[in-house]
Motif scaffolding. Structure first.
Motif, PDB file in Angstrom:
ATOM      1  N   THR A 106       0.819  -1.208   0.000  1.00 57.06           N
ATOM      2  CA  THR A 106       0.000   0.000   0.000  1.00 57.06           C
ATOM      3  C   THR A 106       0.852   1.257   0.000  1.00 57.06           C
ATOM      4  O   THR A 106       0.576   2.216  -0.728  1.00 57.06           O
ATOM      5  CB  THR A 106      -0.949   0.022   1.210  1.00 57.06           C
ATOM      6  OG1 THR A 106      -1.751  -1.152   1.198  1.00 57.06           O
ATOM      7  CG2 THR A 106      -1.848   1.249   1.174  1.00 57.06           C
ATOM      8  N   GLU A 157      -2.568   5.601  -7.432  1.00 56.74           N
ATOM      9  CA  GLU A 157      -3.100   6.889  -7.861  1.00 56.74           C
ATOM     10  C   GLU A 157      -1.962   7.803  -8.296  1.00 56.74           C
ATOM     11  O   GLU A 157      -0.844   7.738  -7.767  1.00 56.74           O
ATOM     12  CB  GLU A 157      -3.855   7.568  -6.708  1.00 56.74           C
ATOM     13  CG  GLU A 157      -5.119   6.880  -6.264  1.00 56.74           C
ATOM     14  CD  GLU A 157      -5.770   7.619  -5.099  1.00 56.74           C
ATOM     15  OE1 GLU A 157      -5.419   8.804  -4.895  1.00 56.74           O
ATOM     16  OE2 GLU A 157      -6.595   7.019  -4.400  1.00 56.74           O
ATOM     17  N   TRP A 184       0.671   9.605  -5.817  1.00 52.79           N
ATOM     18  CA  TRP A 184       0.721   8.822  -4.580  1.00 52.79           C
ATOM     19  C   TRP A 184       2.080   8.958  -3.874  1.00 52.79           C
ATOM     20  O   TRP A 184       2.165   8.967  -2.651  1.00 52.79           O
ATOM     21  CB  TRP A 184       0.445   7.359  -4.897  1.00 52.79           C
ATOM     22  CG  TRP A 184       0.246   6.480  -3.701  1.00 52.79           C
ATOM     23  CD1 TRP A 184       1.144   5.610  -3.158  1.00 52.79           C
ATOM     24  CD2 TRP A 184      -0.936   6.382  -2.885  1.00 52.79           C
ATOM     25  NE1 TRP A 184       0.600   4.967  -2.067  1.00 52.79           N
ATOM     26  CE2 TRP A 184      -0.680   5.414  -1.880  1.00 52.79           C
ATOM     27  CE3 TRP A 184      -2.184   7.006  -2.919  1.00 52.79           C
ATOM     28  CZ2 TRP A 184      -1.621   5.069  -0.925  1.00 52.79           C
ATOM     29  CZ3 TRP A 184      -3.126   6.651  -1.958  1.00 52.79           C
ATOM     30  CH2 TRP A 184      -2.841   5.699  -0.971  1.00 52.79           C
ATOM     31  N   CYS A 229       3.549  12.258   2.160  1.00 52.23           N
ATOM     32  CA  CYS A 229       2.535  12.835   3.042  1.00 52.23           C
ATOM     33  C   CYS A 229       2.671  14.351   3.033  1.00 52.23           C
ATOM     34  O   CYS A 229       3.772  14.880   3.189  1.00 52.23           O
ATOM     35  CB  CYS A 229       2.700  12.306   4.465  1.00 52.23           C
ATOM     36  SG  CYS A 229       1.520  12.983   5.650  1.00 52.23           S
ATOM     37  N   ALA A 270      -6.701  15.716   6.415  1.00 52.29           N
ATOM     38  CA  ALA A 270      -7.485  14.919   5.471  1.00 52.29           C
ATOM     39  C   ALA A 270      -6.641  13.806   4.861  1.00 52.29           C
ATOM     40  O   ALA A 270      -7.117  12.681   4.676  1.00 52.29           O
ATOM     41  CB  ALA A 270      -8.045  15.820   4.368  1.00 52.29           C
ATOM     42  N   THR A 271      -5.387  14.087   4.564  1.00 50.95           N
ATOM     43  CA  THR A 271      -4.500  13.070   4.011  1.00 50.95           C
ATOM     44  C   THR A 271      -4.233  11.977   5.021  1.00 50.95           C
ATOM     45  O   THR A 271      -4.240  10.785   4.695  1.00 50.95           O
ATOM     46  CB  THR A 271      -3.170  13.719   3.575  1.00 50.95           C
ATOM     47  OG1 THR A 271      -3.435  14.729   2.608  1.00 50.95           O
ATOM     48  CG2 THR A 271      -2.226  12.681   2.988  1.00 50.95           C
ATOM     49  N   CYS A 272      -4.014  12.365   6.262  1.00 49.87           N
ATOM     50  CA  CYS A 272      -3.771  11.390   7.321  1.00 49.87           C
ATOM     51  C   CYS A 272      -4.967  10.462   7.485  1.00 49.87           C
ATOM     52  O   CYS A 272      -4.821   9.245   7.663  1.00 49.87           O
ATOM     53  CB  CYS A 272      -3.472  12.115   8.627  1.00 49.87           C
ATOM     54  SG  CYS A 272      -2.941  11.042   9.982  1.00 49.87           S
ATOM     55  N   ARG A 273      -6.164  11.014   7.381  1.00 45.08           N
ATOM     56  CA  ARG A 273      -7.384  10.226   7.574  1.00 45.08           C
ATOM     57  C   ARG A 273      -7.694   9.349   6.368  1.00 45.08           C
ATOM     58  O   ARG A 273      -7.962   8.146   6.507  1.00 45.08           O
ATOM     59  CB  ARG A 273      -8.560  11.167   7.851  1.00 45.08           C
ATOM     60  CG  ARG A 273      -9.878  10.439   8.114  1.00 45.08           C
ATOM     61  CD  ARG A 273     -11.046  11.398   8.179  1.00 45.08           C
ATOM     62  NE  ARG A 273     -10.876  12.410   9.205  1.00 45.08           N
ATOM     63  CZ  ARG A 273     -10.637  13.703   8.957  1.00 45.08           C
ATOM     64  NH1 ARG A 273     -10.527  14.129   7.694  1.00 45.08           N
ATOM     65  NH2 ARG A 273     -10.505  14.563   9.932  1.00 45.08           N
ATOM     66  N   GLU A 274      -7.635   9.954   5.173  1.00 42.52           N
ATOM     67  CA  GLU A 274      -8.121   9.257   3.994  1.00 42.52           C
ATOM     68  C   GLU A 274      -7.067   8.406   3.301  1.00 42.52           C
ATOM     69  O   GLU A 274      -7.374   7.322   2.797  1.00 42.52           O
ATOM     70  CB  GLU A 274      -8.695  10.287   3.012  1.00 42.52           C
ATOM     71  CG  GLU A 274      -9.882  11.057   3.588  1.00 42.52           C
ATOM     72  CD  GLU A 274     -10.215  12.307   2.795  1.00 42.52           C
ATOM     73  OE1 GLU A 274      -9.654  12.447   1.668  1.00 42.52           O
ATOM     74  OE2 GLU A 274     -10.997  13.141   3.287  1.00 42.52           O
ATOM     75  N   LYS A 275      -5.838   8.877   3.249  1.00 49.13           N
ATOM     76  CA  LYS A 275      -4.781   8.135   2.550  1.00 49.13           C
ATOM     77  C   LYS A 275      -4.138   7.084   3.437  1.00 49.13           C
ATOM     78  O   LYS A 275      -3.892   5.954   3.002  1.00 49.13           O
ATOM     79  CB  LYS A 275      -3.717   9.105   2.022  1.00 49.13           C
ATOM     80  CG  LYS A 275      -2.585   8.448   1.255  1.00 49.13           C
ATOM     81  CD  LYS A 275      -1.639   9.498   0.661  1.00 49.13           C
ATOM     82  CE  LYS A 275      -0.518   8.861  -0.141  1.00 49.13           C
ATOM     83  NZ  LYS A 275       0.357   9.877  -0.782  1.00 49.13           N
ATOM     84  N   GLY A 321      -5.207   6.382   6.869  1.00 47.23           N
ATOM     85  CA  GLY A 321      -6.048   5.801   7.912  1.00 47.23           C
ATOM     86  C   GLY A 321      -5.405   5.872   9.282  1.00 47.23           C
ATOM     87  O   GLY A 321      -5.544   4.952  10.095  1.00 47.23           O
ATOM     88  N   PHE A 329      -5.481   8.805  11.460  1.00 41.97           N
ATOM     89  CA  PHE A 329      -5.833  10.080  12.086  1.00 41.97           C
ATOM     90  C   PHE A 329      -5.719  10.044  13.610  1.00 41.97           C
ATOM     91  O   PHE A 329      -5.499  11.069  14.244  1.00 41.97           O
ATOM     92  CB  PHE A 329      -7.253  10.483  11.686  1.00 41.97           C
ATOM     93  CG  PHE A 329      -7.613  11.886  12.089  1.00 41.97           C
ATOM     94  CD1 PHE A 329      -6.983  12.980  11.520  1.00 41.97           C
ATOM     95  CD2 PHE A 329      -8.575  12.117  13.066  1.00 41.97           C
ATOM     96  CE1 PHE A 329      -7.306  14.279  11.898  1.00 41.97           C
ATOM     97  CE2 PHE A 329      -8.902  13.404  13.453  1.00 41.97           C
ATOM     98  CZ  PHE A 329      -8.262  14.487  12.867  1.00 41.97           C
TER      99      PHE A 329
END
Length: 277
Positions: free
Chosen positions: A155, A180, A183, A238, A243-248, A250, A252
């Motif tokens: 990942t 993506e 990434w 990073c 938002a990146t920490c949460r969505e990319k 996981g 947060f």
């Protein structure tokens, strides 16, 4: 005629435990379990030491060589922060010696087969800012002890072989795994084979191209340019946003920023404090 028997001796210890000794005497000196060689290594300008917290103002200079301090090791950062000690020693009786400097290597520059390294005294860490910075973006480094994210698995990490390289900074890959676009931007590239093995760079742009092709642009060249077919490891980037920490990632729960702090515009606006007070 007065003859002096005083020489200078240097000890440099890398973070991986490798120790080298040098002297400006014309024969090897040995003490403290270290042999100080006259034929390779370092010299230094006169030390300028202050009583305050300023950096001891000096530089070490030396030759890059295959059996001592190599260009590859310098580029790979293996000498960054290395421990340095210097003695004035009586070469006729090495038990008569005086420690005149203790610190570490700072910024290292290289050119035309030689290097120049800043010397930093023991007081240097006291000049660094301490404490936590209150900022909307995360203050941790991806994967460190505060971030706690394990950078393992496909990942966040990909390995591939270089297909072509342009201008020493633009690397292209074929049959690249599906990620993506972007990434790996702000991430790192580590060379795993070839002449540049061990070198590391920061990724500026990550472009996904049709047909499984990928283009990675580095902020600057690696010093030793990798070759086609060399293997590299890419680590996801990073941008420190919540938002990146949460969505990319996981992750947060370990976010080390303050995303709900009011902006500077909110603080500075004349009416803001009145409306929100």
């Amino acid at each position: 005629m007065t003859v002096t028997t005083i020489a200078r001796a240097w000890m440099v210890r890398r973070g991986d435990g490798m120790v080298l000794g040098f002297t400006d005497h014309d024969a090897a000196l040995t003490f403290g379990g270290i042999t100080f060689r006259p034929d390779h290594g370092m010299s230094a300008r006169a030390l300028v030491q202050a009583t305050g917290l300023s950096v001891d103002n000096s530089e070490a200079e030396g030759a890059l060589s295959d059996d001592s301090i190599t260009e590859k090791d310098v580029l790979a950062g293996r000498w960054d922060g290395a421990e340095v000690k210097m003695w004035e020693v009586d070469w006729a009786d090495v038990a008569r010696r005086r420690l005149v400097f203790a610190g570490s290597l700072g910024e290292i520059a290289r050119s035309q087969g030689a290097f120049r390294a800043e010397l930093r005294g023991l007081s240097e860490p006291l000049n660094m800012a301490r404490g936590r910075v209150f900022h909307p973006r995360c203050s941790a480094r991806l994967g460190d002890g505060r971030c706690k994210l394990a950078l393992t698995g496909e990942t966040f990490v990909a390995e591939a072989r270089i297909t072509t390289i342009e201008d020493g900074r633009i690397l292209r890959f074929a049959n690249f795994p599906v990620y993506e676009a972007g990434w790996f931007e702000r991430g790192s590239l580590n060379v795993l084979s070839g002449e540049a093995d061990g070198l590391r760079a920061t990724i500026k742009n990550d472009t996904a191209l049709p047909g499984g092709l990928r283009e990675i642009e580095l902020w600057q060249g690696l010093g030793i340019t990798p070759a086609a077919a060399d293997r590299v490891r890419l680590v996801a980037g990073c941008d420190k946003r919540a938002a990146t920490c949460r969505e990319k990632f996981g992750n947060f729960v370990n976010f080390r920023g303050f995303p709900h702090l009011p902006s500077e515009d909110w603080i500075m606006a004349p009416q803001a404090g009145y409306r929100h007070g």
